[in-house]
Design a protein around this motif. Structure first.
Motif, PDB file in Angstrom:
ATOM      1  N   SER A 107      -9.659  -2.333   1.013  1.00  0.00           N
ATOM      2  CA  SER A 107      -9.118  -1.595  -0.042  1.00  0.00           C
ATOM      3  C   SER A 107      -8.509  -0.258   0.029  1.00  0.00           C
ATOM      4  O   SER A 107      -7.761   0.449  -0.536  1.00  0.00           O
ATOM      5  CB  SER A 107     -10.251  -1.485  -1.226  1.00  0.00           C
ATOM      6  N   ASP A 108      -9.248   0.619   1.071  1.00  0.00           N
ATOM      7  CA  ASP A 108      -8.853   1.745   1.438  1.00  0.00           C
ATOM      8  C   ASP A 108      -7.330   1.806   2.162  1.00  0.00           C
ATOM      9  O   ASP A 108      -6.505   2.373   1.652  1.00  0.00           O
ATOM     10  CB  ASP A 108      -9.675   2.778   2.439  1.00  0.00           C
ATOM     11  N   LEU A 109      -7.237   0.862   2.920  1.00  0.00           N
ATOM     12  CA  LEU A 109      -5.933   0.578   3.684  1.00  0.00           C
ATOM     13  C   LEU A 109      -4.839   0.275   2.763  1.00  0.00           C
ATOM     14  O   LEU A 109      -3.703   0.654   2.836  1.00  0.00           O
ATOM     15  CB  LEU A 109      -6.251  -0.445   4.952  1.00  0.00           C
ATOM     16  N   ASP A 110      -5.169  -0.654   1.736  1.00  0.00           N
ATOM     17  CA  ASP A 110      -4.361  -1.126   0.942  1.00  0.00           C
ATOM     18  C   ASP A 110      -3.907   0.075   0.136  1.00  0.00           C
ATOM     19  O   ASP A 110      -2.416   0.312  -0.197  1.00  0.00           O
ATOM     20  CB  ASP A 110      -4.706  -2.193  -0.031  1.00  0.00           C
ATOM     21  N   LEU A 111      -4.514   1.010  -0.410  1.00  0.00           N
ATOM     22  CA  LEU A 111      -4.095   2.149  -1.328  1.00  0.00           C
ATOM     23  C   LEU A 111      -3.198   3.095  -0.351  1.00  0.00           C
ATOM     24  O   LEU A 111      -2.282   3.524  -0.644  1.00  0.00           O
ATOM     25  CB  LEU A 111      -5.326   2.794  -1.786  1.00  0.00           C
ATOM     26  N   TRP A 112      -3.757   3.169   0.923  1.00  0.00           N
ATOM     27  CA  TRP A 112      -3.048   4.036   1.739  1.00  0.00           C
ATOM     28  C   TRP A 112      -1.608   3.606   2.053  1.00  0.00           C
ATOM     29  O   TRP A 112      -0.570   4.528   2.211  1.00  0.00           O
ATOM     30  CB  TRP A 112      -3.788   4.221   3.107  1.00  0.00           C
ATOM     31  N   LYS A 113      -1.378   2.285   2.035  1.00  0.00           N
ATOM     32  CA  LYS A 113      -0.195   1.835   2.540  1.00  0.00           C
ATOM     33  C   LYS A 113       0.796   2.004   1.183  1.00  0.00           C
ATOM     34  O   LYS A 113       2.079   1.986   1.404  1.00  0.00           O
ATOM     35  CB  LYS A 113      -0.288   0.382   3.072  1.00  0.00           C
ATOM     36  N   ARG A 114       0.132   1.893   0.059  1.00  0.00           N
ATOM     37  CA  ARG A 114       1.017   1.885  -1.385  1.00  0.00           C
ATOM     38  C   ARG A 114       1.205   3.406  -1.670  1.00  0.00           C
ATOM     39  O   ARG A 114       1.981   3.400  -2.827  1.00  0.00           O
ATOM     40  CB  ARG A 114      -0.010   1.265  -2.374  1.00  0.00           C
ATOM     41  N   ASP A 115       0.920   4.308  -0.746  1.00  0.00           N
ATOM     42  CA  ASP A 115       1.314   5.760  -1.089  1.00  0.00           C
ATOM     43  C   ASP A 115       2.962   5.936  -1.307  1.00  0.00           C
ATOM     44  O   ASP A 115       3.547   5.531  -0.518  1.00  0.00           O
ATOM     45  CB  ASP A 115       0.695   6.629  -0.186  1.00  0.00           C
TER      46      ASP A 115
END
Length: 184
Positions: A107-115
């Motif tokens: 979920s961290d990575l998903d948010l990071w990539k959606r920046d």
């Protein structure tokens, strides 16, 4: 201090609402809680009273124009990721706090990539990652060098997953900082 404490207490208030209303507002993401087991039309759940708050704190850096925006944690943004993402696009610096024992989660990575600011090099240079609670990796039975190597591996892994320089990843421990302060 008293006014700030009162404001923070007020911002954390919740209220009980019928499940149907919570669902309509997109604030019911736990269909397994105790209220759901009651069933019927009177089942209620707790939802936040506030969705957005602005707090002013008299500090010299803030008077000079520094603006700090604390977005909800990943557990809380499920219902409103667009609010967090819209704030990120205007930020000059993004401070991303992760749990050191978990590292970078899916979920961290998903948010990071959606920046929405994307992967522009200037934007990537303004990203800072904090590995919080690094003391969870410390083990009194291990030599200090082995603990340091474990911490370095965690920093390297987070940097690689987030496509950052390891110099942008900071392992921190408030507990150890307090201990160091107490011990002089």
């Amino acid at each position: 201090a008293g006014q700030l404490s009162a404001a923070l207490a007020r911002v954390s208030q919740v209220k009980e609402v019928p499940i149907a209303l919570a669902r309509a507002l997109g604030l019911d993401d736990d269909a397994s809680g105790p209220a759901h087991e009651i069933g019927g039309g009177d089942a209620r759940v707790s939802v936040p009273c506030w969705r957005h708050a602005i707090l002013n704190f008299p500090h010299p850096l803030l008077r000079q124009g520094l603006v700090i925006i604390d977005t909800p944690g990943l557990n809380a943004i499920g219902a409103e990721p667009e609010r967090t993402l819209s704030v990120l696009s205007d930020a000059h610096v993004t401070l991303f706090v992760l749990a050191a024992d978990a590292g970078v989660t899916r979920s961290d990575l998903d948010l990071w990539k959606r920046d929405p600011a994307g992967d522009a090099s200037a934007h990537k240079a303004a990203r800072i990652v904090v590995l919080n609670k690094i003391d969870s990796l410390w083990d009194d039975l291990k030599p200090e060098a082995a603990v340091a190597a474990d911490i370095d591996r965690q920093v390297q892994a987070a940097a690689a997953l987030l496509e950052l320089s390891p110099a942008q990843v900071f392992p921190v421990s408030a507990q150890q900082a307090l201990l160091a302060k107490v011990n002089g």
